[in-house]
Design a protein around this motif. Structure first.
Motif, PDB file in Angstrom:
ATOM      1  N   THR A 346     -55.115 -14.578  32.183  1.00 34.54           N
ATOM      2  CA  THR A 346     -54.730 -13.174  32.293  1.00 34.54           C
ATOM      3  C   THR A 346     -54.514 -12.835  33.759  1.00 34.54           C
ATOM      4  OG1 THR A 346     -55.342 -10.937  31.600  1.00 34.54           O
ATOM      5  CG2 THR A 346     -57.092 -12.317  32.495  1.00 34.54           C
ATOM      6  N   ALA A 347     -54.157 -11.580  34.030  1.00 31.65           N
ATOM      7  CA  ALA A 347     -53.850 -11.190  35.404  1.00 31.65           C
ATOM      8  C   ALA A 347     -54.342  -9.776  35.669  1.00 31.65           C
ATOM      9  CB  ALA A 347     -52.345 -11.278  35.662  1.00 31.65           C
ATOM     10  N   VAL A 348     -54.760  -9.544  36.906  1.00 32.77           N
ATOM     11  CA  VAL A 348     -55.111  -8.209  37.387  1.00 32.77           C
ATOM     12  C   VAL A 348     -54.049  -7.791  38.385  1.00 32.77           C
ATOM     13  CG1 VAL A 348     -56.853  -6.767  38.503  1.00 32.77           C
ATOM     14  CG2 VAL A 348     -57.559  -8.728  37.113  1.00 32.77           C
ATOM     15  N   ARG A 349     -53.513  -6.592  38.199  1.00 33.38           N
ATOM     16  CA  ARG A 349     -52.484  -6.075  39.105  1.00 33.38           C
ATOM     17  C   ARG A 349     -53.128  -5.187  40.161  1.00 33.38           C
ATOM     18  NH1 ARG A 349     -50.652  -7.722  34.547  1.00 33.38           N
ATOM     19  NH2 ARG A 349     -48.479  -8.351  34.279  1.00 33.38           N
ATOM     20  N   TYR A 350     -52.687  -5.349  41.411  1.00 31.40           N
ATOM     21  CA  TYR A 350     -53.306  -4.641  42.522  1.00 31.40           C
ATOM     22  C   TYR A 350     -52.296  -3.750  43.234  1.00 31.40           C
ATOM     23  CZ  TYR A 350     -57.340  -7.623  41.873  1.00 31.40           C
ATOM     24  OH  TYR A 350     -58.428  -8.249  41.338  1.00 31.40           O
ATOM     25  N   LEU A 351     -52.774  -2.581  43.632  1.00 28.75           N
ATOM     26  CA  LEU A 351     -51.999  -1.682  44.478  1.00 28.75           C
ATOM     27  C   LEU A 351     -51.940  -2.240  45.892  1.00 28.75           C
ATOM     28  CD1 LEU A 351     -53.730   1.594  43.284  1.00 28.75           C
ATOM     29  CD2 LEU A 351     -51.362   0.966  42.761  1.00 28.75           C
ATOM     30  N   ARG A 352     -50.849  -1.991  46.554  1.00 25.95           N
ATOM     31  CA  ARG A 352     -50.762  -2.360  47.964  1.00 25.95           C
ATOM     32  C   ARG A 352     -51.615  -1.405  48.803  1.00 25.95           C
ATOM     33  NH1 ARG A 352     -46.031  -4.252  45.843  1.00 25.95           N
ATOM     34  NH2 ARG A 352     -45.378  -6.294  46.645  1.00 25.95           N
ATOM     35  N   PRO A 353     -51.957  -1.802  50.016  1.00 24.83           N
ATOM     36  CA  PRO A 353     -52.820  -0.942  50.837  1.00 24.83           C
ATOM     37  C   PRO A 353     -52.265   0.461  51.042  1.00 24.83           C
ATOM     38  CG  PRO A 353     -52.706  -3.137  51.780  1.00 24.83           C
ATOM     39  CD  PRO A 353     -51.717  -3.112  50.656  1.00 24.83           C
ATOM     40  N   THR A 461     -65.731 -19.885  53.320  1.00 25.93           N
ATOM     41  CA  THR A 461     -64.827 -19.508  54.407  1.00 25.93           C
ATOM     42  C   THR A 461     -63.385 -19.392  53.910  1.00 25.93           C
ATOM     43  OG1 THR A 461     -64.543 -21.835  55.068  1.00 25.93           O
ATOM     44  CG2 THR A 461     -66.294 -20.577  56.161  1.00 25.93           C
ATOM     45  N   SER A 462     -63.207 -19.057  52.631  1.00 25.92           N
ATOM     46  CA  SER A 462     -61.865 -18.898  52.080  1.00 25.92           C
ATOM     47  C   SER A 462     -61.249 -17.592  52.553  1.00 25.92           C
ATOM     48  CB  SER A 462     -61.922 -18.928  50.553  1.00 25.92           C
ATOM     49  OG  SER A 462     -62.691 -17.836  50.063  1.00 25.92           O
ATOM     50  N   GLY A 463     -59.966 -17.393  52.223  1.00 31.28           N
ATOM     51  CA  GLY A 463     -59.228 -16.242  52.716  1.00 31.28           C
ATOM     52  C   GLY A 463     -59.806 -14.901  52.307  1.00 31.28           C
ATOM     53  N   SER A 464     -60.425 -14.824  51.117  1.00 29.55           N
ATOM     54  CA  SER A 464     -60.956 -13.540  50.664  1.00 29.55           C
ATOM     55  C   SER A 464     -62.150 -13.074  51.493  1.00 29.55           C
ATOM     56  CB  SER A 464     -61.370 -13.626  49.188  1.00 29.55           C
ATOM     57  OG  SER A 464     -62.444 -14.547  49.010  1.00 29.55           O
ATOM     58  N   MET A 465     -62.754 -13.981  52.264  1.00 23.42           N
ATOM     59  CA  MET A 465     -63.905 -13.623  53.104  1.00 23.42           C
ATOM     60  C   MET A 465     -63.469 -13.148  54.491  1.00 23.42           C
ATOM     61  SD  MET A 465     -66.866 -14.167  51.490  1.00 23.42           S
ATOM     62  CE  MET A 465     -68.095 -14.562  52.746  1.00 23.42           C
ATOM     63  N   ASN A 466     -62.185 -13.034  54.715  1.00 23.61           N
ATOM     64  CA  ASN A 466     -61.681 -12.648  56.032  1.00 23.61           C
ATOM     65  C   ASN A 466     -62.182 -11.258  56.429  1.00 23.61           C
ATOM     66  OD1 ASN A 466     -60.273 -12.722  58.391  1.00 23.61           O
ATOM     67  ND2 ASN A 466     -58.239 -12.619  57.481  1.00 23.61           N
ATOM     68  N   GLY A 467     -62.494 -11.088  57.703  1.00 25.17           N
ATOM     69  CA  GLY A 467     -62.919  -9.787  58.187  1.00 25.17           C
ATOM     70  C   GLY A 467     -64.418  -9.585  58.097  1.00 25.17           C
ATOM     71  N   ARG A 468     -64.813  -8.408  57.626  1.00 25.43           N
ATOM     72  CA  ARG A 468     -66.222  -8.046  57.586  1.00 25.43           C
ATOM     73  C   ARG A 468     -67.075  -8.985  56.725  1.00 25.43           C
ATOM     74  NH1 ARG A 468     -70.301  -6.349  60.478  1.00 25.43           N
ATOM     75  NH2 ARG A 468     -71.794  -5.062  59.315  1.00 25.43           N
ATOM     76  N   GLY A 770     -62.962  -3.813  51.867  1.00 23.37           N
ATOM     77  CA  GLY A 770     -63.245  -4.933  52.754  1.00 23.37           C
ATOM     78  C   GLY A 770     -62.447  -6.179  52.465  1.00 23.37           C
ATOM     79  N   VAL A 771     -61.688  -6.219  51.360  1.00 18.23           N
ATOM     80  CA  VAL A 771     -60.879  -7.383  51.007  1.00 18.23           C
ATOM     81  C   VAL A 771     -59.439  -7.124  51.420  1.00 18.23           C
ATOM     82  CG1 VAL A 771     -60.024  -8.821  49.110  1.00 18.23           C
ATOM     83  CG2 VAL A 771     -62.389  -7.990  49.100  1.00 18.23           C
ATOM     84  N   ARG A 772     -58.791  -8.098  52.012  1.00 21.91           N
ATOM     85  CA  ARG A 772     -57.429  -7.941  52.508  1.00 21.91           C
ATOM     86  C   ARG A 772     -56.421  -8.342  51.444  1.00 21.91           C
ATOM     87  NH1 ARG A 772     -57.701  -9.827  58.900  1.00 21.91           N
ATOM     88  NH2 ARG A 772     -59.450  -8.464  59.453  1.00 21.91           N
TER      89      ARG A 772
END
Length: 780
Positions: A346-353, A461-468, A770-772
């Motif tokens: 399945t898929a989850v659709r996300y709004l852009r920032p 240390t994957s991409g979803s952990m970027n930032g805070r 907090g997720v990019r």
């Protein structure tokens, strides 16, 4: 006509021509001889099949208004979902044109209605069972309906061109202004209202999702959302105006078929299915323009207790998952405008920032702790009304209603020592007894010293952990390194697309090694996928020093789609190690983190983006600085307990009680808990509280734990004959609970809405706080 609409019209014309060529109405040579400017004007005169007719100019003009969010024509490359295929007329079953390619449809019966089906629309009388024990909302005309499935005499029938079931997925037509994205996106979910009643350590939660159609044509709304991983969902009600339609629980395939039949015939219907223990999907069909449909979900769950604090958590958004290549049941993270469903999973659709929907969140929690409450705190702004020493009403403040992070409410009860407690319930119909026991560790454990430990820190240390998130994870590890003793050893593992180690084996906690370790942690960079299995294998691959307890601590957001595979690998490799999982972020995958700690006989902690990493890690070391009560067993005495879950009792750490649930056939009385701590035998006793009718939720809690235990076994072992699946399904149906193999469906058969079921609109959600977006959502 604008250039954009010319392109859309050209796309629609291409669909028609491809279909005509495929079914022989026009030869490939004739198609090639068409003038090149056909796409920009009207298609040539022809007599196409009505089932394949393109949109009229009027329909295209309507689509140019507030778009149902179906996406641009370029996104039609996505494969058509199975429900869409099932409602296509038989003459189109073999050939479906999607974008610029031709995809073969799965064989199967077309959706829609038949005379036999419509003649057997019947009212469904409530069946006796656990559902009827729940209090029903008063003052509303409540009805229960279902759509009868066609019998063998109905045969295979095509979808009528002008009847229910013939709706088409429309393309989104944005304005001609260059690339300007709206700040507010019209979507059907307006509001989620949460009302929780907490009694002791058990919560009863009602979640109401309010859907309204903001468009000028009928829609089907689809919404992917989270619930707590231990939620026992056993109530489902659809509200239309002043009428309530109570949902029925069926095997998943049957519920989905009932929903599709109702949708195709124009009846308003809703369907609730489970994709993960903490990920659910709501579908609401035939919402008319401007009309509202509410769906209420009721669930029960137990609250965790840590160091005098109880925690109530309501997850607000499903975080974007990473799915390893080849994984057959992914939860994809895709942009808002993506059309259709993925080939698998399945898929989850996300709004852009830069985008926002009107969806907001309201939460009210009614607390009755049973003992005086010393303090209340929350992750969001709250308003608190204290009614008495042990009660309070907590409401989410108006400035904290954006649903992009988990709502966490913590309350501290009075007194240093909280006694173990036993709650019981006897079903008056079956005379079957159920119990739930919260076991607190004895105070004597605080006086014992721990053995040396081998600490293995595993950082995501994957991409979803970027930032805070990665900053918090690093700070937690650096704090932990400073608390190691001179007899301890440690290792550091990082993982993303692969895994690497600080050293080939654990090293002593000397000043030199700690200095190099701090430099190693501070130099870690993020990027890539979340290949957590590589991290697990690296964390336990080296020899274990038998003279030390090995604690493996995972610091991750848990944003992965192959949870079952990971838990199976932990089960296979864990050995004598203990796993402590730290969820880093504001909307982490609590199902994975809780199950990791459970399988690893450890504990879980959560490190929010605004929390003190130093404090969280300090509490962790206070727990492991005293020996745990291991090799736990419970003598139930005259209760004659059976089917006790968890089937393998975890270690009992200071400040971290465990909850045990089971059946009993005897008389509740004193229980004896036994174990070992610091090489010594430890035993203590606890008693039972009086059984009360209002504790009927205990049976649901037991059934939910049994389903979770069976699901774990399914992940660890083969099930060639489907015995575990049948046990899960039977347990869920007997106790009226949601599961991976059961689903709730509600149908309002009092009237049919006009026309086809309309456009399917997927409710897009914000990425968690907090997720990019750019590092977690795939535009492919």
């Amino acid at each position: 006509m604008s250039p954009y609409r010319r392109r859309v019209r050209a796309f629609a014309t291409g669909l028609l021509l491809a279909f005509l060529a495929a079914c022989g109405s026009m030869s490939p040579e004739a198609v090639r001889r068409l003038p090149s400017d056909t796409a920009a004007g009207d298609p040539p005169a022809a007599e196409p099949s009505e089932a394949a007719a393109p949109q009229s100019d009027a329909a295209a003009e309507r689509a140019a208004g507030p778009s149902p969010g179906a996406g641009s024509a370029a996104d039609a490359e996505q494969q058509i979902s199975r429900p869409e295929q099932e409602r296509i007329a038989p003459e189109l079953q073999d050939l479906i044109v999607t974008g610029n390619r031709v995809a073969r449809a799965r064989p199967g019966r077309a959706g829609g209605s038949s005379a036999g089906t419509q003649a057997r629309i019947a009212q469904f009388a409530a069946e006796p069972g656990p559902r009827d024990e729940l209090p029903r909302p008063a003052g509303l005309d409540e009805e229960i309906w279902f759509i009868a499935l066609p019998g063998a005499d109905d045969g295979e029938q095509a979808v009528s061109d002008d009847g229910p079931g013939s709706g088409a997925l429309l393309a989104s037509l944005p304005s001609d202004e260059a690339d300007a994205e709206p700040t507010t996106v019209p979507l059907p979910l307006e509001h989620t209202d949460v009302r929780a009643a907490i009694r002791g350590y058990v919560g009863t939660v009602d979640v109401t999702q309010a859907f309204r159609n903001p468009y000028d044509e009928k829609i089907e709304a689809v919404y992917m959302f989270p619930l707590p991983e231990n939620a026992a969902v056993r109530e489902f009600v659809m509200t239309i105006g002043e009428r309530q339609i109570r949902g029925i629980l069926r095997e998943k395939e049957e519920a989905e078929q009932l929903y599709l039949e109702a949708r195709a015939q124009g009846y308003r219907a809703s369907l609730l299915v489970q994709h993960r223990p903490n990920v659910f999907e709501q579908k609401v069909a035939n919402i008319e323009p401007g009309k509202r449909i509410d769906v209420n979900i009721r669930y029960f769950h137990t609250l965790p207790y840590h160091d005098g604090w109880y925690s109530f958590v309501f997850p607000a958004v499903v975080g974007p998952r990473y799915n390893p290549p080849g994984w057959q049941d992914p939860v994809a993270a895709v942009p808002r405008e993506t059309i259709g469903e993925p080939r698998t999973g399945t898929a989850v659709r996300y709004l852009r920032p830069s985008e926002r929907s009107a969806h907001d969140l309201g939460i009210t929690v009614d607390l009755d702790a049973g003992v005086p409450i010393e303090a209340i705190e929350a992750s969001h702004p709250i308003e608190t009304v204290r009614k008495a020493a042990g009660t309070a009403t907590v409401t989410l403040a108006a400035d904290g209603t954006i649903p992009n992070r988990d709502f966490v409410l913590r309350f501290k009860v009075e007194g240093v020592t909280v006694k173990s407690s036993l709650l019981t319930y006897v079903d008056p119909q079956t005379e079957q007894g159920y119990f739930t026991l919260m076991v607190h560790p004895p105070a004597d454990l605080r006086r014992m010293e721990r053995r040396p430990v081998e600490m293995v820190f595993v950082l995501d240390t994957s991409g979803s952990m970027n930032g805070r998130p990665i900053e918090q994870a690093k700070e937690a590890v650096l704090t932990a390194l400073g608390r190691l003793g001179r007899d301890d050893t440690f290792q550091i593992v990082r993982f993303s697309n692969d895994a690497s180690l600080f050293g080939p084996e654990p090293v002593p906690a000397t000043a030199e090694n700690l200095r190099e370790a701090r430099a190693y942690v501070e130099g870690l960079e993020v990027g890539g996928g979340t290949q957590m299995i590589a991290g697990i294998r690296a964390a336990v691959a080296f020899p274990h020093d038998e003279g030390r307890l090995r604690f493996v601590t995972f610091l991750t957001d848990g944003f992965i789609g192959n949870e079952v595979q990971i838990l199976g690998e932990v089960h296979r490799l864990i050995g004598a190690s203990r796993i402590f999982s730290f969820g880093v972020g504001d909307s982490v995958n609590r199902y994975l983190l809780e199950r990791l700690a459970s399988e690893g006989r450890g504990a879980v902690a959560y490190l929010g983006l605004d929390d003190s990493a130093e404090d969280v890690m300090r509490y962790f070391f206070e727990r492991i600085s005293r020996p745990a009560l291991t090799d736990l067993s419970i003598d139930f005495g005259a209760m004659q307990a059976s089917d006790v879950y968890p089937s393998r009792l975890p270690d009992l750490f200071v400040g971290r009680p465990i909850v045990v649930t089971g059946k009993f056939a005897g008389t509740p009385g004193s229980l004896t808990v036994q174990g070992r701590a610091g090489g010594e035998s430890v035993a203590f006793m606890t008693g039972a509280e009086d059984s009360a009718p209002e504790q009927s939720f205990i049976a649901s809690l037991w059934a939910r734990l049994r389903i979770a235990d069976l699901a774990d076994r399914l992940a660890f072992t083969a099930d060639p004959n489907g015995e575990l699946v049948r046990e899960i399904r039977d347990t869920a149906l007997t106790h009226g609970l949601m599961s991976e193999y059961t689903a709730f469906v509600a149908v309002d058969a009092s009237e049919q809405t006009a026309g086809a079921h309309g456009t399917t609109v997927y409710q897009a959600v914000p990425v968690p706080n907090g997720v990019r977006y750019e590092t977690t959502v795939s535009d492919r």
